[in-house]
Design a protein around this motif. Structure first.
Motif, PDB file in Angstrom:
ATOM      1  N   VAL A   1       5.047  21.397  -7.841  1.00  0.00           N
ATOM      2  CA  VAL A   1       5.333  22.178  -6.383  1.00  0.00           C
ATOM      3  C   VAL A   1       4.143  21.376  -5.546  1.00  0.00           C
ATOM      4  CG1 VAL A   1       4.591  24.203  -5.171  1.00  0.00           C
ATOM      5  CG2 VAL A   1       5.587  24.705  -7.094  1.00  0.00           C
ATOM      6  N   PHE A   2       3.024  20.971  -6.136  1.00  0.00           N
ATOM      7  CA  PHE A   2       1.973  20.324  -5.257  1.00  0.00           C
ATOM      8  C   PHE A   2       2.679  18.789  -4.754  1.00  0.00           C
ATOM      9  CE2 PHE A   2      -1.065  16.881  -5.152  1.00  0.00           C
ATOM     10  CZ  PHE A   2      -1.802  17.380  -3.919  1.00  0.00           C
ATOM     11  N   PHE A   3       3.166  18.138  -5.879  1.00  0.00           N
ATOM     12  CA  PHE A   3       3.658  16.611  -5.697  1.00  0.00           C
ATOM     13  C   PHE A   3       4.912  16.698  -4.761  1.00  0.00           C
ATOM     14  CE2 PHE A   3       0.513  15.453  -8.640  1.00  0.00           C
ATOM     15  CZ  PHE A   3      -0.059  14.353  -7.944  1.00  0.00           C
ATOM     16  N   LEU A   4       5.703  17.818  -5.001  1.00  0.00           N
ATOM     17  CA  LEU A   4       7.116  17.950  -4.141  1.00  0.00           C
ATOM     18  C   LEU A   4       6.735  18.372  -2.729  1.00  0.00           C
ATOM     19  CD1 LEU A   4       9.538  19.696  -6.544  1.00  0.00           C
ATOM     20  CD2 LEU A   4       9.565  17.335  -5.670  1.00  0.00           C
ATOM     21  N   CYS A   5       5.600  19.310  -2.484  1.00  0.00           N
ATOM     22  CA  CYS A   5       5.203  19.518  -1.243  1.00  0.00           C
ATOM     23  C   CYS A   5       4.447  18.117  -0.499  1.00  0.00           C
ATOM     24  CB  CYS A   5       3.975  20.569  -1.026  1.00  0.00           C
ATOM     25  SG  CYS A   5       4.536  21.961  -1.479  1.00  0.00           S
ATOM     26  N   CYS A   6       3.908  17.082  -1.198  1.00  0.00           N
ATOM     27  CA  CYS A   6       3.440  16.119  -0.609  1.00  0.00           C
ATOM     28  C   CYS A   6       4.712  15.155  -0.425  1.00  0.00           C
ATOM     29  CB  CYS A   6       2.573  15.192  -1.898  1.00  0.00           C
ATOM     30  SG  CYS A   6       0.907  15.873  -2.297  1.00  0.00           S
ATOM     31  N   VAL A   7       5.769  15.151  -1.281  1.00  0.00           N
ATOM     32  CA  VAL A   7       6.841  14.204  -0.717  1.00  0.00           C
ATOM     33  C   VAL A   7       7.602  14.835   0.478  1.00  0.00           C
ATOM     34  CG1 VAL A   7       9.200  13.736  -1.666  1.00  0.00           C
ATOM     35  CG2 VAL A   7       7.339  13.630  -3.162  1.00  0.00           C
ATOM     36  N   VAL A   8       7.565  15.951   0.588  1.00  0.00           N
ATOM     37  CA  VAL A   8       8.267  16.620   1.726  1.00  0.00           C
ATOM     38  C   VAL A   8       7.423  16.526   3.146  1.00  0.00           C
ATOM     39  CG1 VAL A   8       8.855  18.627   3.153  1.00  0.00           C
ATOM     40  CG2 VAL A   8       9.472  18.371   0.579  1.00  0.00           C
ATOM     41  N   VAL A   9       6.206  16.587   2.954  1.00  0.00           N
ATOM     42  CA  VAL A   9       5.109  16.292   4.063  1.00  0.00           C
ATOM     43  C   VAL A   9       5.103  14.808   4.643  1.00  0.00           C
ATOM     44  CG1 VAL A   9       2.692  16.180   4.955  1.00  0.00           C
ATOM     45  CG2 VAL A   9       3.717  18.363   3.693  1.00  0.00           C
ATOM     46  N   ALA A  10       5.216  13.984   3.539  1.00  0.00           N
ATOM     47  CA  ALA A  10       5.079  12.498   3.793  1.00  0.00           C
ATOM     48  C   ALA A  10       6.366  12.148   4.623  1.00  0.00           C
ATOM     49  CB  ALA A  10       5.051  11.610   2.321  1.00  0.00           C
ATOM     50  N   GLY A  11       7.608  12.886   3.805  1.00  0.00           N
ATOM     51  CA  GLY A  11       8.993  12.466   4.409  1.00  0.00           C
ATOM     52  C   GLY A  11       9.339  13.057   5.946  1.00  0.00           C
ATOM     53  N   LEU A  12       8.397  14.211   6.167  1.00  0.00           N
ATOM     54  CA  LEU A  12       8.554  14.574   7.574  1.00  0.00           C
ATOM     55  C   LEU A  12       7.701  13.711   8.552  1.00  0.00           C
ATOM     56  CD1 LEU A  12       8.213  18.573   7.285  1.00  0.00           C
ATOM     57  CD2 LEU A  12      10.272  17.355   7.638  1.00  0.00           C
TER      58      LEU A  12
ATOM     59  N   ASN B   1       0.856  -1.186   0.043  1.00  0.00           N
ATOM     60  CA  ASN B   1      -0.032   0.191   0.009  1.00  0.00           C
ATOM     61  C   ASN B   1       0.803   1.246   0.030  1.00  0.00           C
ATOM     62  OD1 ASN B   1      -2.547   1.481   0.216  1.00  0.00           O
ATOM     63  ND2 ASN B   1      -2.113   1.875   2.322  1.00  0.00           N
ATOM     64  N   GLN B   2       1.892   1.218   0.657  1.00  0.00           N
ATOM     65  CA  GLN B   2       2.763   2.545   0.759  1.00  0.00           C
ATOM     66  C   GLN B   2       3.510   2.625  -0.506  1.00  0.00           C
ATOM     67  OE1 GLN B   2       4.040   1.771   5.517  1.00  0.00           O
ATOM     68  NE2 GLN B   2       5.749   1.600   4.134  1.00  0.00           N
ATOM     69  N   GLY B   3       3.939   1.361  -1.066  1.00  0.00           N
ATOM     70  CA  GLY B   3       4.441   1.550  -2.207  1.00  0.00           C
ATOM     71  C   GLY B   3       3.707   2.055  -3.396  1.00  0.00           C
ATOM     72  N   LEU B   4       2.624   2.022  -3.475  1.00  0.00           N
ATOM     73  CA  LEU B   4       1.344   2.283  -4.354  1.00  0.00           C
ATOM     74  C   LEU B   4       1.314   3.751  -4.302  1.00  0.00           C
ATOM     75  CD1 LEU B   4      -0.389   1.613  -6.346  1.00  0.00           C
ATOM     76  CD2 LEU B   4      -2.394   1.485  -4.733  1.00  0.00           C
ATOM     77  N   TYR B   5       1.337   4.384  -3.005  1.00  0.00           N
ATOM     78  CA  TYR B   5       1.495   5.871  -2.750  1.00  0.00           C
ATOM     79  C   TYR B   5       2.606   6.441  -3.308  1.00  0.00           C
ATOM     80  CZ  TYR B   5      -2.958   5.616  -0.088  1.00  0.00           C
ATOM     81  OH  TYR B   5      -4.167   5.364   0.350  1.00  0.00           O
ATOM     82  N   ASN B   6       3.880   5.847  -3.248  1.00  0.00           N
ATOM     83  CA  ASN B   6       4.965   6.223  -3.617  1.00  0.00           C
ATOM     84  C   ASN B   6       5.016   6.074  -5.127  1.00  0.00           C
ATOM     85  OD1 ASN B   6       7.268   7.125  -1.447  1.00  0.00           O
ATOM     86  ND2 ASN B   6       6.311   5.309  -0.683  1.00  0.00           N
ATOM     87  N   GLY B   7       4.197   5.310  -5.579  1.00  0.00           N
ATOM     88  CA  GLY B   7       4.262   5.344  -7.173  1.00  0.00           C
ATOM     89  C   GLY B   7       3.421   6.589  -7.696  1.00  0.00           C
TER      90      GLY B   7
END
Length: 120
Positions: free
Chosen positions: A80-91, A52-58
């Protein structure tokens, strides 16, 4: 700066595609288990969650690729939107799962986001 931003976004997309493959297809195999130090039993028990996590990363990778190929202003906004998502998910991942995620996911996303904003 635009070329650097595109390269960084592309690298973040590749990183998330790699995470997709690891979490969805290699989780119970040696490379996936080694990444998290899981024994085979733990990998088997957590495989559905990892997939499930892998799917979200995809989805993150697909969104970043979309942002790279879409014409501006859409491409810029999508990046910008998807990079913000990446940063929030990483935090969030660093705070709740493993502090290494801060450096493996949030930092590359933040660097790419900064480059995109400077180039835009």
């Amino acid at each position: 700066m635009e070329i650097l931003a595109s390269v960084l976004v592309g690298l973040v997309a590749v990183l998330h595609a790699y995470i997709l493959v690891t979490e969805m297809f290699l989780w119970q195999k040696k490379p996936g288990r080694a990444l998290h130090g899981f024994e085979p039993e733990m990998a088997r028990a957590t495989a559905p969650m990892a997939a499930n996590q892998g799917l979200y990363n995809g989805f993150l990778a697909a969104g970043l690729v979309w942002g790279l190929i879409a014409a501006d202003p859409t491409g810029f906004r999508v990046q910008v939107f998807f990079l913000c998502c990446v940063v929030v998910a990483g935090l969030y991942g660093a705070a709740t799962a493993n502090p290494r995620i801060l450096f493996a996911q949030a930092l590359p996303g933040a660097l790419a986001l900064g480059a995109v904003l400077l180039a835009g």
